[in-house]
Design a protein around this motif. Structure first.
Motif, PDB file in Angstrom:
ATOM      1  N   GLU A 149       0.830  -1.205   0.000  1.00 20.11           N
ATOM      2  CA  GLU A 149       0.000   0.000   0.000  1.00 20.11           C
ATOM      3  C   GLU A 149       0.865   1.257   0.000  1.00 20.11           C
ATOM      4  OE1 GLU A 149      -3.302   0.472  -0.347  1.00 20.11           O
ATOM      5  OE2 GLU A 149      -3.366  -1.679  -0.748  1.00 20.11           O
ATOM      6  N   LYS A 150       1.953   1.237   0.768  1.00 21.14           N
ATOM      7  CA  LYS A 150       2.839   2.396   0.830  1.00 21.14           C
ATOM      8  C   LYS A 150       3.489   2.633  -0.528  1.00 21.14           C
ATOM      9  CE  LYS A 150       6.398   4.414   3.760  1.00 21.14           C
ATOM     10  NZ  LYS A 150       7.249   5.012   2.815  1.00 21.14           N
ATOM     11  N   GLU A 151       3.898   1.545  -1.210  1.00 13.53           N
ATOM     12  CA  GLU A 151       4.492   1.681  -2.541  1.00 13.53           C
ATOM     13  C   GLU A 151       3.488   2.274  -3.520  1.00 13.53           C
ATOM     14  OE1 GLU A 151       5.872  -2.184  -3.535  1.00 13.53           O
ATOM     15  OE2 GLU A 151       7.538  -2.130  -2.124  1.00 13.53           O
ATOM     16  N   LYS A 152       2.239   1.870  -3.384  1.00 18.36           N
ATOM     17  CA  LYS A 152       1.204   2.402  -4.278  1.00 18.36           C
ATOM     18  C   LYS A 152       1.036   3.905  -4.077  1.00 18.36           C
ATOM     19  CE  LYS A 152      -1.631  -1.744  -4.794  1.00 18.36           C
ATOM     20  NZ  LYS A 152      -2.916  -2.364  -4.473  1.00 18.36           N
ATOM     21  N   THR A 153       1.066   4.354  -2.832  1.00 23.55           N
ATOM     22  CA  THR A 153       0.861   5.783  -2.563  1.00 23.55           C
ATOM     23  C   THR A 153       2.110   6.589  -2.870  1.00 23.55           C
ATOM     24  OG1 THR A 153       1.447   5.482  -0.232  1.00 23.55           O
ATOM     25  CG2 THR A 153      -0.894   5.382  -0.813  1.00 23.55           C
ATOM     26  N   ASP A 154       3.300   5.979  -2.877  1.00 22.38           N
ATOM     27  CA  ASP A 154       4.542   6.688  -3.167  1.00 22.38           C
ATOM     28  C   ASP A 154       4.779   6.872  -4.658  1.00 22.38           C
ATOM     29  OD1 ASP A 154       5.035   6.901  -0.507  1.00 22.38           O
ATOM     30  OD2 ASP A 154       6.530   5.290  -0.419  1.00 22.38           O
ATOM     31  N   ARG A 155       3.986   6.253  -5.490  1.00 23.18           N
ATOM     32  CA  ARG A 155       4.174   6.361  -6.935  1.00 23.18           C
ATOM     33  C   ARG A 155       3.847   7.774  -7.404  1.00 23.18           C
ATOM     34  NH1 ARG A 155       1.076   0.843  -8.480  1.00 23.18           N
ATOM     35  NH2 ARG A 155       2.650  -0.558  -7.685  1.00 23.18           N
ATOM     36  N   PRO A 156       4.458   8.202  -8.519  1.00 23.69           N
ATOM     37  CA  PRO A 156       4.123   9.527  -9.046  1.00 23.69           C
ATOM     38  C   PRO A 156       2.659   9.593  -9.471  1.00 23.69           C
ATOM     39  CG  PRO A 156       5.666   8.380 -10.499  1.00 23.69           C
ATOM     40  CD  PRO A 156       5.449   7.517  -9.293  1.00 23.69           C
ATOM     41  N   ALA A 157       2.094  10.772  -9.389  1.00 22.80           N
ATOM     42  CA  ALA A 157       0.673  10.958  -9.679  1.00 22.80           C
ATOM     43  C   ALA A 157       0.454  10.996 -11.188  1.00 22.80           C
ATOM     44  CB  ALA A 157       0.167  12.234  -9.021  1.00 22.80           C
ATOM     45  N   THR A 158       0.247   9.837 -11.783  1.00 24.72           N
ATOM     46  CA  THR A 158      -0.027   9.773 -13.221  1.00 24.72           C
ATOM     47  C   THR A 158      -1.513   9.639 -13.478  1.00 24.72           C
ATOM     48  OG1 THR A 158       0.292   7.376 -13.170  1.00 24.72           O
ATOM     49  CG2 THR A 158       2.199   8.734 -13.751  1.00 24.72           C
ATOM     50  N   THR A 159      -2.259   9.287 -12.481  1.00 27.23           N
ATOM     51  CA  THR A 159      -3.708   9.162 -12.632  1.00 27.23           C
ATOM     52  C   THR A 159      -4.375  10.213 -11.765  1.00 27.23           C
ATOM     53  OG1 THR A 159      -3.896   7.603 -10.817  1.00 27.23           O
ATOM     54  CG2 THR A 159      -3.491   6.672 -12.994  1.00 27.23           C
ATOM     55  N   THR A 160      -5.675  10.212 -11.774  1.00 24.34           N
ATOM     56  CA  THR A 160      -6.410  11.190 -10.970  1.00 24.34           C
ATOM     57  C   THR A 160      -6.734  10.624  -9.597  1.00 24.34           C
ATOM     58  OG1 THR A 160      -8.485  10.423 -11.883  1.00 24.34           O
ATOM     59  CG2 THR A 160      -7.412  12.282 -12.989  1.00 24.34           C
ATOM     60  N   GLY A 161      -5.937   9.682  -9.122  1.00 19.15           N
ATOM     61  CA  GLY A 161      -6.229   9.028  -7.855  1.00 19.15           C
ATOM     62  C   GLY A 161      -5.975   9.902  -6.646  1.00 19.15           C
ATOM     63  N   THR A 162      -5.002  10.797  -6.715  1.00 25.28           N
ATOM     64  CA  THR A 162      -4.689  11.605  -5.536  1.00 25.28           C
ATOM     65  C   THR A 162      -5.248  13.014  -5.713  1.00 25.28           C
ATOM     66  OG1 THR A 162      -2.597  12.362  -6.456  1.00 25.28           O
ATOM     67  CG2 THR A 162      -2.548  10.304  -5.196  1.00 25.28           C
ATOM     68  N   ALA A 174      -2.967  15.153  -7.931  1.00 22.76           N
ATOM     69  CA  ALA A 174      -3.129  14.865  -9.354  1.00 22.76           C
ATOM     70  C   ALA A 174      -4.414  15.488  -9.884  1.00 22.76           C
ATOM     71  CB  ALA A 174      -3.146  13.358  -9.590  1.00 22.76           C
ATOM     72  N   LYS A 175      -5.448  15.457  -9.070  1.00 26.85           N
ATOM     73  CA  LYS A 175      -6.714  16.073  -9.491  1.00 26.85           C
ATOM     74  C   LYS A 175      -6.549  17.582  -9.657  1.00 26.85           C
ATOM     75  CE  LYS A 175      -9.617  12.594  -7.301  1.00 26.85           C
ATOM     76  NZ  LYS A 175     -10.545  12.308  -6.205  1.00 26.85           N
ATOM     77  N   LYS A 176      -5.851  18.211  -8.729  1.00 24.74           N
ATOM     78  CA  LYS A 176      -5.635  19.654  -8.827  1.00 24.74           C
ATOM     79  C   LYS A 176      -4.810  19.998 -10.066  1.00 24.74           C
ATOM     80  CE  LYS A 176      -5.945  20.695  -3.907  1.00 24.74           C
ATOM     81  NZ  LYS A 176      -5.214  21.111  -2.699  1.00 24.74           N
ATOM     82  N   ASP A 177      -3.772  19.192 -10.338  1.00 25.89           N
ATOM     83  CA  ASP A 177      -2.944  19.424 -11.533  1.00 25.89           C
ATOM     84  C   ASP A 177      -3.782  19.295 -12.799  1.00 25.89           C
ATOM     85  OD1 ASP A 177      -0.760  19.808  -9.921  1.00 25.89           O
ATOM     86  OD2 ASP A 177       0.089  17.798 -10.250  1.00 25.89           O
ATOM     87  N   LEU A 178      -4.621  18.261 -12.833  1.00 31.39           N
ATOM     88  CA  LEU A 178      -5.469  18.042 -14.009  1.00 31.39           C
ATOM     89  C   LEU A 178      -6.442  19.201 -14.205  1.00 31.39           C
ATOM     90  CD1 LEU A 178      -6.276  16.121 -16.289  1.00 31.39           C
ATOM     91  CD2 LEU A 178      -7.894  15.081 -14.709  1.00 31.39           C
TER      92      LEU A 178
END
Length: 163
Positions: A45-58, A61-65
């Motif tokens: 789970e920690k590895e999943k959250t540490d990944r770069p924001a390439t999707t709108t999951g975080t 990432a939503k703010k950037d989009l």
């Protein structure tokens, strides 16, 4: 086991104590395995959250989009074609972007059709060859019989020779 002093004095107590001790060891092993699984899941789970924001999951990432799309919408709103005829601009954009996709789909469909035709043609040729081989095989049997007949002068099975 039967001569053990604990068993002689209290057989059921000895059995109970033995089972408790062995089960306690098994329970400890199960607890350790469960703890290891839990730690592994936490790492995953920690590895999943540490990944770069390439999707709108975080949220970031939503703010950037939202920022990117807002900037793009501003450019679209200022475009002269959109200002003069918004629906016409949208229609032409869709026609241009979807035309390429339609052409790709047509090409892929044509390629599939040609491949199916080739496969069907190959199947037919294989079937013809198989039938031809079967005919040649029977003809060679007849040919052998005719050649035997010519050598021996016989008319067939049990027939008499004319010599």
């Amino acid at each position: 086991v039967m001569e053990h002093p604990a068993f002689v004095s209290d057989p059921f107590g000895a059995i109970r104590s033995h089972l408790q001790n062995s089960l306690a060891g098994q329970a400890e092993e199960q607890r350790a395995a469960s703890e290891e699984r839990r730690k592994k899941e936490e790492r995953t789970e920690k590895e999943k959250t540490d990944r770069p924001a390439t999707t709108t999951g975080t949220n970031r990432a939503k703010k950037d989009l939202v920022g990117k799309e807002t900037a793009r919408m501003g450019l679209v709103m200022e475009h002269p074609a959109f200002v003069s005829d918004p629906f016409g601009a949208i229609r032409s954009h869709l026609q241009n972007s979807l035309a390429g996709q339609a052409e790709e789909q047509r090409a892929a469909s044509e390629e599939r059709r040609k491949k199916e035709e080739r496969t069907e043609k190959e199947k037919k040729e294989a079937k013809k060859e198989k039938l031809l081989a079967a005919r040649v095989g029977t003809k060679s049997k007849w040919r052998g019989a005719v050649q035997r007949h010519a050598r021996t002068g016989s008319k067939g099975r049990g027939g008499r020779s004319r010599r």
